[in-house]
Design a protein around this motif. Structure first.
Motif, PDB file in Angstrom:
ATOM      1  N   LEU A  97       0.944  -1.207   0.072  1.00 42.08           N
ATOM      2  CA  LEU A  97      -0.168  -0.067   0.120  1.00 42.08           C
ATOM      3  C   LEU A  97       0.816   1.268   0.147  1.00 42.08           C
ATOM      4  CD1 LEU A  97      -2.917  -1.107   2.616  1.00 42.08           C
ATOM      5  CD2 LEU A  97      -3.114  -0.865   0.049  1.00 42.08           C
ATOM      6  N   GLU A  98       1.992   1.157   0.885  1.00 40.32           N
ATOM      7  CA  GLU A  98       2.880   2.479   0.736  1.00 40.32           C
ATOM      8  C   GLU A  98       3.487   2.583  -0.476  1.00 40.32           C
ATOM      9  OE1 GLU A  98       4.539   2.578   5.300  1.00 40.32           O
ATOM     10  OE2 GLU A  98       5.218   0.720   4.226  1.00 40.32           O
ATOM     11  N   LEU A  99       3.806   1.525  -1.098  1.00 34.23           N
ATOM     12  CA  LEU A  99       4.810   1.822  -2.398  1.00 34.23           C
ATOM     13  C   LEU A  99       3.332   1.994  -3.650  1.00 34.23           C
ATOM     14  CD1 LEU A  99       6.768  -1.305  -2.628  1.00 34.23           C
ATOM     15  CD2 LEU A  99       7.651   0.457  -2.609  1.00 34.23           C
ATOM     16  N   TYR A 100       2.388   1.780  -3.524  1.00 34.80           N
ATOM     17  CA  TYR A 100       1.355   1.966  -4.240  1.00 34.80           C
ATOM     18  C   TYR A 100       1.074   3.436  -4.324  1.00 34.80           C
ATOM     19  CZ  TYR A 100      -3.166   1.751  -6.993  1.00 34.80           C
ATOM     20  OH  TYR A 100      -4.136   1.757  -7.902  1.00 34.80           O
ATOM     21  N   ALA A 101       0.870   4.033  -3.094  1.00 33.50           N
ATOM     22  CA  ALA A 101       0.811   5.504  -2.967  1.00 33.50           C
ATOM     23  C   ALA A 101       1.827   6.150  -3.452  1.00 33.50           C
ATOM     24  CB  ALA A 101       0.480   5.795  -1.395  1.00 33.50           C
ATOM     25  N   PHE A 102       3.030   5.887  -3.352  1.00 35.09           N
ATOM     26  CA  PHE A 102       4.361   6.603  -3.734  1.00 35.09           C
ATOM     27  C   PHE A 102       4.193   6.621  -5.206  1.00 35.09           C
ATOM     28  CE2 PHE A 102       8.554   6.383  -5.593  1.00 35.09           C
ATOM     29  CZ  PHE A 102       8.799   7.731  -5.194  1.00 35.09           C
ATOM     30  N   HIS A 103       3.880   5.582  -5.874  1.00 39.78           N
ATOM     31  CA  HIS A 103       3.982   5.467  -7.505  1.00 39.78           C
ATOM     32  C   HIS A 103       2.642   6.210  -8.091  1.00 39.78           C
ATOM     33  CE1 HIS A 103       7.909   3.413  -7.694  1.00 39.78           C
ATOM     34  NE2 HIS A 103       7.314   2.485  -6.996  1.00 39.78           N
ATOM     35  N   ALA A 104       1.584   6.124  -7.356  1.00 41.91           N
ATOM     36  CA  ALA A 104       0.375   6.283  -8.390  1.00 41.91           C
ATOM     37  C   ALA A 104       0.194   7.612  -8.798  1.00 41.91           C
ATOM     38  CB  ALA A 104      -0.732   6.236  -7.155  1.00 41.91           C
ATOM     39  N   GLU A 105       0.893   8.571  -8.255  1.00 44.54           N
ATOM     40  CA  GLU A 105       0.269   9.826  -8.703  1.00 44.54           C
ATOM     41  C   GLU A 105       1.280  10.322  -9.996  1.00 44.54           C
ATOM     42  OE1 GLU A 105      -0.276  14.600  -7.627  1.00 44.54           O
ATOM     43  OE2 GLU A 105       0.762  13.391  -6.309  1.00 44.54           O
ATOM     44  N   ARG A 106       2.628   9.960  -9.966  1.00 40.13           N
ATOM     45  CA  ARG A 106       3.447   9.975 -10.969  1.00 40.13           C
ATOM     46  C   ARG A 106       3.244   9.423 -12.045  1.00 40.13           C
ATOM     47  NH1 ARG A 106       9.542   8.098 -10.056  1.00 40.13           N
ATOM     48  NH2 ARG A 106       9.223   6.121  -9.206  1.00 40.13           N
ATOM     49  N   PHE A 107       2.662   8.292 -11.874  1.00 38.84           N
ATOM     50  CA  PHE A 107       2.298   7.367 -12.827  1.00 38.84           C
ATOM     51  C   PHE A 107       0.922   7.864 -13.875  1.00 38.84           C
ATOM     52  CE2 PHE A 107      -0.366   3.968 -15.003  1.00 38.84           C
ATOM     53  CZ  PHE A 107       0.711   2.953 -15.549  1.00 38.84           C
ATOM     54  N   ALA A 108       0.237   8.207 -12.972  1.00 36.71           N
ATOM     55  CA  ALA A 108      -0.946   9.047 -13.754  1.00 36.71           C
ATOM     56  C   ALA A 108      -0.504  10.333 -14.570  1.00 36.71           C
ATOM     57  CB  ALA A 108      -2.129   9.130 -12.863  1.00 36.71           C
ATOM     58  N   LEU A 109       0.146  10.931 -13.990  1.00 34.67           N
ATOM     59  CA  LEU A 109       0.696  12.127 -14.594  1.00 34.67           C
ATOM     60  C   LEU A 109       1.491  11.804 -16.038  1.00 34.67           C
ATOM     61  CD1 LEU A 109       2.045  14.166 -11.615  1.00 34.67           C
ATOM     62  CD2 LEU A 109      -0.047  15.025 -13.097  1.00 34.67           C
ATOM     63  N   LEU A 110       2.381  10.891 -16.274  1.00 33.23           N
ATOM     64  CA  LEU A 110       2.996  10.540 -17.278  1.00 33.23           C
ATOM     65  C   LEU A 110       2.176  10.011 -18.167  1.00 33.23           C
ATOM     66  CD1 LEU A 110       6.194   8.755 -15.665  1.00 33.23           C
ATOM     67  CD2 LEU A 110       5.995  11.017 -16.734  1.00 33.23           C
ATOM     68  N   VAL A 111       1.215   9.152 -17.907  1.00 28.94           N
ATOM     69  CA  VAL A 111       0.101   8.555 -18.809  1.00 28.94           C
ATOM     70  C   VAL A 111      -0.717   9.634 -19.531  1.00 28.94           C
ATOM     71  CG1 VAL A 111      -1.964   7.259 -18.970  1.00 28.94           C
ATOM     72  CG2 VAL A 111       0.178   6.147 -17.690  1.00 28.94           C
ATOM     73  N   GLU A 112      -0.997  10.708 -18.561  1.00 33.59           N
ATOM     74  CA  GLU A 112      -1.851  11.677 -19.128  1.00 33.59           C
ATOM     75  C   GLU A 112      -1.242  12.585 -19.907  1.00 33.59           C
ATOM     76  OE1 GLU A 112      -3.336  13.476 -15.241  1.00 33.59           O
ATOM     77  OE2 GLU A 112      -4.517  11.594 -14.789  1.00 33.59           O
ATOM     78  N   ALA A 113       0.112  12.690 -19.825  1.00 28.75           N
ATOM     79  CA  ALA A 113       0.845  13.560 -20.637  1.00 28.75           C
ATOM     80  C   ALA A 113       1.061  12.996 -22.032  1.00 28.75           C
ATOM     81  CB  ALA A 113       2.176  13.926 -19.911  1.00 28.75           C
ATOM     82  N   GLY A 114       0.950  11.663 -22.180  1.00 26.09           N
ATOM     83  CA  GLY A 114       0.537  11.180 -23.410  1.00 26.09           C
ATOM     84  C   GLY A 114       1.996  10.500 -23.718  1.00 26.09           C
ATOM     85  N   VAL A 115       2.506   9.608 -22.882  1.00 27.17           N
ATOM     86  CA  VAL A 115       3.595   8.653 -23.399  1.00 27.17           C
ATOM     87  C   VAL A 115       3.006   7.395 -24.283  1.00 27.17           C
ATOM     88  CG1 VAL A 115       5.127   9.373 -21.435  1.00 27.17           C
ATOM     89  CG2 VAL A 115       3.218   7.356 -21.074  1.00 27.17           C
ATOM     90  N   ASP A 116       3.860   6.838 -24.841  1.00 30.13           N
ATOM     91  CA  ASP A 116       3.501   5.566 -25.515  1.00 30.13           C
ATOM     92  C   ASP A 116       3.674   4.359 -24.779  1.00 30.13           C
ATOM     93  OD1 ASP A 116       3.242   7.299 -28.238  1.00 30.13           O
ATOM     94  OD2 ASP A 116       5.133   7.363 -28.026  1.00 30.13           O
TER      95      ASP A 116
END
Length: 269
Positions: A97-116
């Motif tokens: 859960l701690e690892l999920y919370a750490f990674h979640a926001e930056r993952f979403a930001l990269l996806v939303e910014a349009g990576v392939d």
């Protein structure tokens, strides 16, 4: 991204013009939490994460060469955020859960910014691998590659056998390739031999130029003159289809990799 955006863009462009197919965003060690700790406001931190993708997009547009070009959002392990070398040990003890919370926001930001693609890179810890896969499943249309750091040619840094990693990743529908990175080049072939006989997917490999990482100086020490291009045909024959280099690799190294692979594949046809 904040202090030298043009340098980041120029680096991406140089690798594309050397023949690279994939640019990995300058976000391996970056996170919203890290930027906030460095004195940025949350909104500024989120903007900087998106900027990593924007700079790679600019470089792709500006670069020459007619090869296919993709942008991969780089997500390093929690150990990279700690900046103490633990991405090569995997000895941090956080819950899923701690690892999920750490990674979640930056993952979403990269996806939303349009990576392939998403590149989960240098992951040393099997718990973290499983956590990242759970996060990936929240974005079912997103494809990813996952590479791990190694304790030796047969085990992840935390001691997990590569066969156990393979069992997990071969059957995950969003993982298109998996393998190893930021390890000695000499470890790649035995690692591929370990996983190769039963592999259902292509491998991705990009070792460093050797040496030992010093977390105090933030540099590899004792690196030797290693030519990655000398190894790439063997890796290709063992199932690697995504091939490159990690720490210490230059655009010229990638140019040589590209030339060797293109000539080898053409001769096999």
């Amino acid at each position: 991204m904040e202090r030298a955006p043009e340098a980041i863009k120029a680096a991406h462009q140089a690798f594309f013009e050397a023949g690279a197919n994939i640019a990995t965003t300058a976000s391996y060690q970056a996170s919203v939490e890290g930027f906030v700790k460095a004195g940025h406001k949350n909104i500024e931190a989120r903007t900087l994460m998106r900027k990593a993708v924007f700079l790679a997009k600019q470089a792709r547009t500006a670069s020459g060469g007619d090869q296919a070009k993709w942008l991969a959002g780089s997500i390093g392990p929690y150990g990279a955020f700690l900046a103490d070398g633990s991405e090569y040990r995997g000895d941090y003890e956080l819950s899923d859960l701690e690892l999920y919370a750490f990674h979640a926001e930056r993952f979403a930001l990269l996806v939303e910014a349009g990576v392939d693609l998403i590149f989960f890179e240098t992951i040393p810890n099997f718990v973290e691998v499983k956590t990242l896969l759970k996060l990936l499943e929240k974005f079912p249309d997103q494809k990813a590659c996952l590479t791990v750091s190694l304790k030796d040619p047969y085990h992840m840094s935390d001691g997990t056998a590569l066969e156990d990693l393979q069992t997990l990743l071969d059957w995950h529908p969003q993982i298109i390739a998996y393998g190893v990175n930021c390890c000695p080049a000499a470890w790649v072939s035995p690692a591929l031999d370990t996983m190769g006989p039963s592999a259902l997917k292509p491998f991705i490999v990009y070792p460093n130029l050797g040496g030992t990482y010093n977390p105090k100086t933030k540099q590899f020490e004792g690196q030797k003159e290693v030519s990655i291009s000398d190894w790439v045909t063997d890796w290709y024959d063992k199932g690697a289809r995504f091939i490159g280099g990690c720490c210490g690799t230059t655009a010229q190294d990638i140019r040589e990799v590209r030339q060797n692979l293109d000539a080898y594949i053409k001769n096999k046809e």
